[in-house]
Write a protein that holds these residues in place. Structure first.
Motif, PDB file in Angstrom:
ATOM      1  N   PHE A   1       0.865  -1.181   0.000  1.00 45.45           N
ATOM      2  CA  PHE A   1       0.000   0.000   0.000  1.00 45.45           C
ATOM      3  C   PHE A   1       0.903   1.232   0.000  1.00 45.45           C
ATOM      4  CE2 PHE A   1      -2.483   3.389   1.884  1.00 45.45           C
ATOM      5  CZ  PHE A   1      -3.739   3.236   1.309  1.00 45.45           C
ATOM      6  N   ILE A   2       0.655   2.175  -0.915  1.00 54.78           N
ATOM      7  CA  ILE A   2       1.496   3.367  -1.046  1.00 54.78           C
ATOM      8  C   ILE A   2       0.759   4.595  -0.531  1.00 54.78           C
ATOM      9  CG2 ILE A   2       2.728   4.867  -2.652  1.00 54.78           C
ATOM     10  CD1 ILE A   2       2.934   2.475  -4.562  1.00 54.78           C
ATOM     11  N   ALA A   3       1.375   5.319   0.404  1.00 55.18           N
ATOM     12  CA  ALA A   3       0.792   6.557   0.933  1.00 55.18           C
ATOM     13  C   ALA A   3       1.785   7.695   0.732  1.00 55.18           C
ATOM     14  CB  ALA A   3       0.458   6.396   2.412  1.00 55.18           C
ATOM     15  N   ASP A   4       1.482   8.560  -0.239  1.00 55.76           N
ATOM     16  CA  ASP A   4       2.351   9.696  -0.552  1.00 55.76           C
ATOM     17  C   ASP A   4       1.490  10.775  -1.199  1.00 55.76           C
ATOM     18  OD1 ASP A   4       4.290  11.415  -2.144  1.00 55.76           O
ATOM     19  OD2 ASP A   4       5.686  10.026  -1.159  1.00 55.76           O
ATOM     20  N   ASP A   5       1.713  12.027  -0.820  1.00 57.11           N
ATOM     21  CA  ASP A   5       0.842  13.089  -1.321  1.00 57.11           C
ATOM     22  C   ASP A   5       1.222  13.558  -2.725  1.00 57.11           C
ATOM     23  OD1 ASP A   5       2.293  16.148  -0.162  1.00 57.11           O
ATOM     24  OD2 ASP A   5       3.187  14.163  -0.005  1.00 57.11           O
ATOM     25  N   HIS A   6       2.327  13.078  -3.271  1.00 54.11           N
ATOM     26  CA  HIS A   6       2.731  13.467  -4.620  1.00 54.11           C
ATOM     27  C   HIS A   6       2.370  12.364  -5.620  1.00 54.11           C
ATOM     28  CE1 HIS A   6       5.407  16.047  -2.123  1.00 54.11           C
ATOM     29  NE2 HIS A   6       5.055  16.930  -3.056  1.00 54.11           N
ATOM     30  N   ALA A   7       1.477  12.687  -6.542  1.00 51.99           N
ATOM     31  CA  ALA A   7       1.025  11.698  -7.516  1.00 51.99           C
ATOM     32  C   ALA A   7       2.178  11.157  -8.343  1.00 51.99           C
ATOM     33  CB  ALA A   7      -0.029  12.321  -8.434  1.00 51.99           C
ATOM     34  N   ILE A   8       3.130  12.018  -8.681  1.00 48.26           N
ATOM     35  CA  ILE A   8       4.254  11.577  -9.510  1.00 48.26           C
ATOM     36  C   ILE A   8       5.121  10.567  -8.775  1.00 48.26           C
ATOM     37  CG2 ILE A   8       5.843  13.428  -8.836  1.00 48.26           C
ATOM     38  CD1 ILE A   8       6.709  13.532 -11.816  1.00 48.26           C
ATOM     39  N   VAL A   9       5.226  10.737  -7.444  1.00 50.05           N
ATOM     40  CA  VAL A   9       5.992   9.779  -6.644  1.00 50.05           C
ATOM     41  C   VAL A   9       5.264   8.440  -6.600  1.00 50.05           C
ATOM     42  CG1 VAL A   9       6.859   9.235  -4.327  1.00 50.05           C
ATOM     43  CG2 VAL A   9       7.111  11.550  -5.244  1.00 50.05           C
ATOM     44  N   ARG A  10       3.944   8.489  -6.389  1.00 52.88           N
ATOM     45  CA  ARG A  10       3.175   7.242  -6.349  1.00 52.88           C
ATOM     46  C   ARG A  10       3.295   6.494  -7.679  1.00 52.88           C
ATOM     47  NH1 ARG A  10      -0.739  10.721  -4.318  1.00 52.88           N
ATOM     48  NH2 ARG A  10      -2.166  10.314  -6.055  1.00 52.88           N
ATOM     49  N   GLU A  11       3.208   7.227  -8.777  1.00 55.07           N
ATOM     50  CA  GLU A  11       3.303   6.593 -10.097  1.00 55.07           C
ATOM     51  C   GLU A  11       4.693   6.000 -10.309  1.00 55.07           C
ATOM     52  OE1 GLU A  11       0.866   5.940 -12.239  1.00 55.07           O
ATOM     53  OE2 GLU A  11      -0.416   6.764 -10.668  1.00 55.07           O
ATOM     54  N   GLY A  12       5.711   6.713  -9.829  1.00 56.70           N
ATOM     55  CA  GLY A  12       7.071   6.209  -9.957  1.00 56.70           C
ATOM     56  C   GLY A  12       7.280   4.924  -9.179  1.00 56.70           C
ATOM     57  N   LEU A  13       6.731   4.886  -7.971  1.00 51.04           N
ATOM     58  CA  LEU A  13       6.841   3.685  -7.140  1.00 51.04           C
ATOM     59  C   LEU A  13       6.093   2.517  -7.780  1.00 51.04           C
ATOM     60  CD1 LEU A  13       6.305   5.303  -3.609  1.00 51.04           C
ATOM     61  CD2 LEU A  13       8.444   4.341  -4.500  1.00 51.04           C
ATOM     62  N   LYS A  14       4.909   2.811  -8.319  1.00 44.13           N
ATOM     63  CA  LYS A  14       4.130   1.742  -8.962  1.00 44.13           C
ATOM     64  C   LYS A  14       4.862   1.191 -10.187  1.00 44.13           C
ATOM     65  CE  LYS A  14       0.208   4.121  -9.046  1.00 44.13           C
ATOM     66  NZ  LYS A  14      -1.231   4.434  -9.313  1.00 44.13           N
ATOM     67  N   GLN A  15       5.542   2.080 -10.904  1.00 37.78           N
ATOM     68  CA  GLN A  15       6.286   1.646 -12.078  1.00 37.78           C
ATOM     69  C   GLN A  15       7.449   0.729 -11.688  1.00 37.78           C
ATOM     70  OE1 GLN A  15       5.533   2.218 -15.392  1.00 37.78           O
ATOM     71  NE2 GLN A  15       7.092   0.622 -15.631  1.00 37.78           N
ATOM     72  N   ILE A  16       8.147   1.103 -10.616  1.00 39.08           N
ATOM     73  CA  ILE A  16       9.250   0.269 -10.126  1.00 39.08           C
ATOM     74  C   ILE A  16       8.742  -1.114  -9.733  1.00 39.08           C
ATOM     75  CG2 ILE A  16      10.912  -0.026  -8.237  1.00 39.08           C
ATOM     76  CD1 ILE A  16      11.183   3.054  -8.218  1.00 39.08           C
ATOM     77  N   LEU A  17       7.631  -1.145  -8.996  1.00 41.82           N
ATOM     78  CA  LEU A  17       7.109  -2.415  -8.491  1.00 41.82           C
ATOM     79  C   LEU A  17       6.445  -3.238  -9.583  1.00 41.82           C
ATOM     80  CD1 LEU A  17       5.704  -1.208  -5.052  1.00 41.82           C
ATOM     81  CD2 LEU A  17       7.953  -2.137  -5.601  1.00 41.82           C
ATOM     82  N   ALA A  18       6.044  -2.587 -10.670  1.00 39.34           N
ATOM     83  CA  ALA A  18       5.418  -3.315 -11.775  1.00 39.34           C
ATOM     84  C   ALA A  18       6.411  -4.257 -12.455  1.00 39.34           C
ATOM     85  CB  ALA A  18       4.855  -2.329 -12.801  1.00 39.34           C
ATOM     86  N   ASP A  19       7.695  -3.976 -12.280  1.00 40.34           N
ATOM     87  CA  ASP A  19       8.728  -4.799 -12.899  1.00 40.34           C
ATOM     88  C   ASP A  19       9.104  -6.010 -12.047  1.00 40.34           C
ATOM     89  OD1 ASP A  19       8.877  -3.112 -15.084  1.00 40.34           O
ATOM     90  OD2 ASP A  19      10.402  -1.843 -14.169  1.00 40.34           O
ATOM     91  N   THR A  20       8.460  -6.181 -10.901  1.00 42.31           N
ATOM     92  CA  THR A  20       8.743  -7.338 -10.042  1.00 42.31           C
ATOM     93  C   THR A  20       7.624  -8.372 -10.177  1.00 42.31           C
ATOM     94  OG1 THR A  20       7.566  -6.456  -8.114  1.00 42.31           O
ATOM     95  CG2 THR A  20       9.874  -5.811  -8.377  1.00 42.31           C
ATOM     96  N   LYS A  21       7.969  -9.626  -9.977  1.00 42.51           N
ATOM     97  CA  LYS A  21       6.982 -10.696 -10.112  1.00 42.51           C
ATOM     98  C   LYS A  21       6.285 -11.021  -8.793  1.00 42.51           C
ATOM     99  CE  LYS A  21       9.350 -12.969 -13.969  1.00 42.51           C
ATOM    100  NZ  LYS A  21       9.976 -14.240 -14.452  1.00 42.51           N
ATOM    101  N   ASP A  22       6.907 -10.656  -7.685  1.00 42.06           N
ATOM    102  CA  ASP A  22       6.381 -11.062  -6.378  1.00 42.06           C
ATOM    103  C   ASP A  22       5.778  -9.911  -5.573  1.00 42.06           C
ATOM    104  OD1 ASP A  22       8.926  -9.937  -6.170  1.00 42.06           O
ATOM    105  OD2 ASP A  22       9.355 -10.972  -4.296  1.00 42.06           O
ATOM    106  N   ILE A  23       5.689  -8.714  -6.166  1.00 43.38           N
ATOM    107  CA  ILE A  23       5.157  -7.559  -5.443  1.00 43.38           C
ATOM    108  C   ILE A  23       4.075  -6.890  -6.285  1.00 43.38           C
ATOM    109  CG2 ILE A  23       5.682  -5.336  -4.376  1.00 43.38           C
ATOM    110  CD1 ILE A  23       8.590  -6.243  -4.124  1.00 43.38           C
ATOM    111  N   ILE A  24       2.922  -6.605  -5.672  1.00 45.03           N
ATOM    112  CA  ILE A  24       1.850  -5.877  -6.360  1.00 45.03           C
ATOM    113  C   ILE A  24       1.389  -4.720  -5.481  1.00 45.03           C
ATOM    114  CG2 ILE A  24       1.035  -7.913  -7.603  1.00 45.03           C
ATOM    115  CD1 ILE A  24      -1.328  -8.026  -5.623  1.00 45.03           C
ATOM    116  N   VAL A  25       0.857  -3.682  -6.101  1.00 46.64           N
ATOM    117  CA  VAL A  25       0.313  -2.536  -5.370  1.00 46.64           C
ATOM    118  C   VAL A  25      -1.162  -2.799  -5.094  1.00 46.64           C
ATOM    119  CG1 VAL A  25      -0.183  -0.076  -5.431  1.00 46.64           C
ATOM    120  CG2 VAL A  25       1.982  -0.944  -6.367  1.00 46.64           C
ATOM    121  N   ALA A  26      -1.518  -2.834  -3.809  1.00 46.98           N
ATOM    122  CA  ALA A  26      -2.885  -3.183  -3.411  1.00 46.98           C
ATOM    123  C   ALA A  26      -3.745  -1.960  -3.116  1.00 46.98           C
ATOM    124  CB  ALA A  26      -2.849  -4.089  -2.187  1.00 46.98           C
ATOM    125  N   GLY A  27      -3.144  -0.772  -3.132  1.00 49.79           N
ATOM    126  CA  GLY A  27      -3.907   0.441  -2.857  1.00 49.79           C
ATOM    127  C   GLY A  27      -2.979   1.618  -2.685  1.00 49.79           C
TER     128      GLY A  27
END
Length: 215
Positions: free
Chosen positions: A10-36
Motif C-alpha cells: 500500500f502506497i501513501a504519498d501526497d505526490h502523484a508523480i511519486v506514487r506513479e514512480g513507485l508503482k512503475q518500479i514495483l510493476a517490474d517485479t513478479k512477487d510484489i503488487i500494489v494493493a492500494g
C-alpha cells in the motif's frame, strides 16, 4: 510469508508523480503488487484497512498529519504490519524517530529502485531494513555514554516544526502545510524553544544548521 508469496504493498504519498514512480518500479517485479494508495494521512489510515496489504510505503511528510502520526495509528491497529518509511530528509534526521515509533525500515526517496525492492521483501519477511549508511551511523553510536542533545527531547510535531522554521518557513506557512491552526503551530514553537533553552527563531535556525538538522 514465504519467498514465493505475493507481497501486497500500500502506497501513501501526497505526490502523484511519486506514487506513479513507485508503482512503475514495483510493476517490474513478479512477487510484489500494489494493493492500494492514498494521498494524505486520513485516507492512508482509512484505506490501508481495506487493502489486505503486507507492507505500507509511507511518506514521512503528509499534508494533513505527520507520517509518524500515521505510522503510530497503523501500528496501533495492526501491530504486525510492516511499515517502510519514505522521506526526502537525510536518514539521520528522522530514521531513529521512525524506528522507535514502530517502522520496519526507513529509505530516502533518492534510494535506487533495487534498494526499494530489497527493503520491501525484507520487511515483508518480518525483518528490519536500514541502509548500509544508516547501519554504520547506528553502530557508531552504540556504547556511547552521552546526554541526548536537546532536539531529541522534542515530540515528533515539535521536531517537525523546528526543521520547518529553520528552513525559513513562517508559522503561517507551516500551519497551512500541516493543516493546523496558527495558534497550534505557535504553541509548538513556544514549547520547543523552552525545551531547547533557546530565545528565538534565529537561535533555533543556528542550532539546526550547527547540528545538521536541515540541508
Amino acid at each position: 510469508m514465504t519467498d514465493k508469496a505475493t507481497i501486497k504493498v500500500f502506497i501513501a504519498d501526497d505526490h502523484a508523480i511519486v506514487r506513479e514512480g513507485l508503482k512503475q518500479i514495483l510493476a517490474d517485479t513478479k512477487d510484489i503488487i500494489v494493493a492500494g494508495e492514498a494521498e494524505n494521512g486520513f485516507d492512508a489510515i482509512k484505506l490501508f484497512r481495506k487493502s489486505g496489504c503486507h507492507v505500507v510505503l509511507l511518506d514521512i511528510s503528509m499534508p494533513d498529519r505527520s507520517g509518524i502520526e500515521v505510522l503510530k495509528q497503523i501500528k496501533k491497529e495492526k501491530p504486525e504490519l510492516a511499515v517502510l518509511m519514505l522521506s526526502m530528509h537525510r536518514e539521520d534526521q528522522y530514521a531513529i524517530r521512525s524506528l522507535k515509533a514502530g517502522a520496519a525500515g526507513y529509505l530516502t526517496k533518492q534510494s535506487a529502485p533495487k534498494e526499494l525492492v530489497t527493503a520491501i521483501r525484507q520487511v515483508a519477511g518480518g525483518l528490519k531494513y536500514v541502509s548500509p549508511a544508516l547501519a554504520q551511523e547506528l553502530a557508531n553510536h552504540l556504547g556511547e555514554d552521552h546526554e541526548a542533545p536537546p532536539h531529541e527531547t522534542l515530540s515528533d510535531r515539535e521536531y517537525q516544526t523546528l526543521t520547518m522554521i529553520a528552513s525559513g518557513k513562517t508559522v503561517g506557512a507551516i500551519a497551512k502545510e500541516l493543516s493546523l491552526s496558527v495558534k497550534t503551530v505557535s504553541e509548538y514553537r513556544a514549547r520547543l524553544l523552552v525545551k531547547m533553552k533557546l530565545k528565538n527563531s534565529a537561535e533555533l535556525t543556528h542550532y539546526a544548521i550547527k547540528n545538521q538538522l536541515i540541508e
